[in-house]
Design a protein around this motif. Structure first.
Motif, PDB file in Angstrom:
ATOM      1  N   GLN A  53      21.999  21.221  71.143  1.00 57.24           N
ATOM      2  CA  GLN A  53      22.665  22.302  70.424  1.00 57.24           C
ATOM      3  C   GLN A  53      23.888  21.811  69.662  1.00 57.24           C
ATOM      4  O   GLN A  53      24.275  22.407  68.644  1.00 57.24           O
ATOM      5  CB  GLN A  53      23.078  23.396  71.411  1.00 57.24           C
ATOM      6  N   GLN A  54      24.485  20.724  70.124  1.00 57.50           N
ATOM      7  CA  GLN A  54      25.663  20.159  69.458  1.00 57.50           C
ATOM      8  C   GLN A  54      25.291  19.191  68.331  1.00 57.50           C
ATOM      9  O   GLN A  54      26.171  18.559  67.742  1.00 57.50           O
ATOM     10  CB  GLN A  54      26.548  19.438  70.475  1.00 57.50           C
ATOM     11  N   GLY A  55      24.000  19.067  68.028  1.00 51.54           N
ATOM     12  CA  GLY A  55      23.573  18.259  66.900  1.00 51.54           C
ATOM     13  C   GLY A  55      23.178  16.837  67.235  1.00 51.54           C
ATOM     14  O   GLY A  55      23.035  16.008  66.332  1.00 51.54           O
ATOM     15  N   PHE A  56      22.948  16.544  68.504  1.00 55.76           N
ATOM     16  CA  PHE A  56      22.504  15.214  68.911  1.00 55.76           C
ATOM     17  C   PHE A  56      20.975  15.158  68.942  1.00 55.76           C
ATOM     18  O   PHE A  56      20.310  16.155  69.228  1.00 55.76           O
ATOM     19  CB  PHE A  56      23.043  14.868  70.308  1.00 55.76           C
ATOM     20  N   GLN A  57      20.435  13.975  68.660  1.00 55.66           N
ATOM     21  CA  GLN A  57      19.007  13.721  68.837  1.00 55.66           C
ATOM     22  C   GLN A  57      18.792  13.318  70.295  1.00 55.66           C
ATOM     23  O   GLN A  57      19.392  12.356  70.775  1.00 55.66           O
ATOM     24  CB  GLN A  57      18.538  12.601  67.906  1.00 55.66           C
ATOM     25  N   VAL A  58      17.946  14.048  70.998  1.00 59.62           N
ATOM     26  CA  VAL A  58      17.788  13.829  72.430  1.00 59.62           C
ATOM     27  C   VAL A  58      16.421  13.238  72.740  1.00 59.62           C
ATOM     28  O   VAL A  58      15.389  13.759  72.319  1.00 59.62           O
ATOM     29  CB  VAL A  58      17.977  15.144  73.211  1.00 59.62           C
ATOM     30  N   GLU A  59      16.441  12.141  73.475  1.00 58.95           N
ATOM     31  CA  GLU A  59      15.204  11.537  73.997  1.00 58.95           C
ATOM     32  C   GLU A  59      15.203  11.737  75.505  1.00 58.95           C
ATOM     33  O   GLU A  59      16.079  11.230  76.211  1.00 58.95           O
ATOM     34  CB  GLU A  59      15.133  10.047  73.668  1.00 58.95           C
ATOM     35  N   ARG A  60      14.228  12.482  75.986  1.00 60.83           N
ATOM     36  CA  ARG A  60      14.160  12.813  77.394  1.00 60.83           C
ATOM     37  C   ARG A  60      13.226  11.859  78.152  1.00 60.83           C
ATOM     38  O   ARG A  60      12.429  11.152  77.552  1.00 60.83           O
ATOM     39  CB  ARG A  60      13.710  14.269  77.580  1.00 60.83           C
TER      40      ARG A  60
END
Length: 483
Positions: A53-60
């Motif tokens: 939500q803060q604009g980061f690209q997330v890799e789970r």
């Protein structure tokens, strides 16, 4: 372009303060859903969703661990890592904000090391750096590492082995405490292993001669380990828990039993050598009882490698920032927690700060000032272990401590859990985020600092080329996640 230091800190403070309620919400969510090692599904989801939500690209699910993730922003300039944690501890369930032991759930988990604060304070730093880079058109790549299972699972060791820190120029973290200062003392390398013995069941009265007791093997192993204590270096630690005694009936020869061991030492090679001796003791116990023995590694971490270059810059920013101020209501509550501590807790805390300061803090037990800078010591009594150690071997690493608890509060206690949602704990959490973020902006604008930090790491005979993981070569996942 270099920016005035006061301007950096003021911008960082403004970014974090603007989002303070959002940070508090996530911290409270994690506090209310305490999950232990590698089971942090909700905590990881709260954290990774927030960063997205803060604009980061997330890799789970990085490194094959479902509750580990990396949130990234930027694709140019030096890569800076911020380490976050969110796992709880078993058996420490506790109601928030009360100064007596009241579990929420019998034998339930609780955030007895403050990782609900740790993870969110680190996220606050990452968010602040991202927005500062955007607002000032600066280059740099910031990564928040969501790290599960710091408490005995040591996920960062697996994340390092998976190459997730390759190319990282520096990493930063922090830990809740009752002081403000650098977290740059030593830590012990550790090998956590479970030993399983298998024998033959039989009637303990009618035909004991037909049985071969796995519990006897466990007990003999423990006796052997206790005798080994006399013949190991003073700084090493060996401790255990019987995790399966084989049953509840004394009239049955136990056919299976299990014991879990921690072996700790100041350096990884010392821990490895001591662990080899422990395996021989286990083999001897199996031989004496005519049982079979298997052991599996539950987790490992290396000793922490200090980096004075980054430490000094981090300490400078801690001093430059406005420290948390506490209201009379907060001080009154902290005094009530202080009154729950025993004499040994208070005496140990006094040994860290000095008698005069401890006497003053007994009346107003929330610390405002920052400890003076001191060079890291090679070994101090009471050293624990942290999987940040693995990261510190492969990239320059610095950590701080921020006051979030009443002075003297020991780690891994119900008092830590109970204070995890207090207003003063959250003030310390945001202060830690501000200090880390300000330091990261400093190093991005002063690339020579990163060069010096890398040189220092190599000079300490550390660095990626010298790092040897304590994990077996064929172990890429924690035992509980392997199929």
């Amino acid at each position: 372009m270099k920016t005035d230091e006061n301007q950096v800190t003021s911008q960082i403070e403004a970014i974090i303060e603007e989002k303070r309620e959002a940070f508090f919400k996530v911290s409270d969510q994690i506090w209310h859903t305490p999950e232990i090692r590698f089971e942090e599904e909700k905590s990881a989801a709260y954290s990774s969703d927030f960063m997205e939500q803060q604009g980061f690209q997330v890799e789970r699910s990085v490194a094959g661990i479902p509750t580990a993730f990396v949130a990234s922003f930027g694709n140019s300039g030096p890569v800076i890592a911020i380490l976050g944690e969110y796992d709880a501890l078993p058996g420490l369930s506790q109601k928030a904000g009360v100064t007596e032991y009241i579990p929420v759930e019998t034998n339930g988990a609780g955030h007895g090391c403050g990782h609900n604060l740790l993870g969110v304070g680190a996220m606050a730093a990452a968010v602040a750096v991202k927005e500062y880079l955007e607002n000032n058109n600066l280059e740099g790549t910031i990564r928040y590492y969501g790290c599960p299972a710091e408490e005995s699972g040591y996920a960062k060791t697996y994340m390092v082995k998976a190459g997730l820190f390759d190319g990282v120029a520096a990493s930063f973290s922090w830990h809740p405490h009752y002081t403000n200062g650098l977290f740059h003392g030593p830590s012990l390398a550790v090998i956590h292993s479970t030993f399983t013995f298998k024998g033959i069941s039989s009637h303990a009265a009618a035909s004991p001669e037909l049985g071969r007791s796995a519990l006897d093997a466990v007990e003999l192993m423990n006796v052997g380990a206790n005798y080994m204590r006399e013949h190991m270096i003073d700084e090493a630690r060996v401790h255990y828990a019987i995790t399966n005694s084989g049953g509840m009936s004394p009239n049955v020869v136990q056919k299976e039993a299990e014991v879990s061991y921690f072996v700790r030492a100041p350096h990884a090679d010392q821990a490895r050598a001591l662990f080899k001796r422990l395996i021989k003791i286990a083999e001897g116990a199996a031989l004496m009882t005519e049982t079979s023995m298997e052991h599996r590694i539950e987790g490992v971490c290396s000793n922490l490698v200090q980096n004075a270059t980054l430490d000094k810059m981090l300490h400078k920013n801690m001093k430059a920032l406005e420290r948390p101020h506490f209201t009379e209501e907060e001080l009154e509550l902290s005094k009530k927690y202080y009154n729950t501590l025993n004499e040994d807790d208070i005496a140990f805390a006094a040994s860290l700060v000095g008698k005069d300061k401890a006497k003053a803090l007994a009346a107003r037990p929330l610390i405002h000032e920052v400890d003076a800078y001191r060079e890291a010591q090679e070994y101090v009594k009471g050293s624990g272990s942290t999987d940040v150690g693995a990261v510190s071997w492969v990239t320059p690493t610095a950590q701080l401590m921020a006051a979030t608890w009443t002075f003297g509060t020991p780690f891994h206690t119900w008092q830590v859990v109970s204070q995890g949602k207090t207003s003063y704990a959250k003030k310390g959490m945001l202060y830690a985020g501000k200090a880390i973020a300000s330091t990261i902006i400093d190093v991005l604008q002063n690339p020579e600092v990163l060069e010096d930090a890398a040189k220092e790491l190599r000079a300490r005979e550390a660095g990626p080329e010298n790092y040897v993981s304590l994990l077996p070569e064929d172990q890429d996942l924690p035992s509980m996640l392997r199929k």
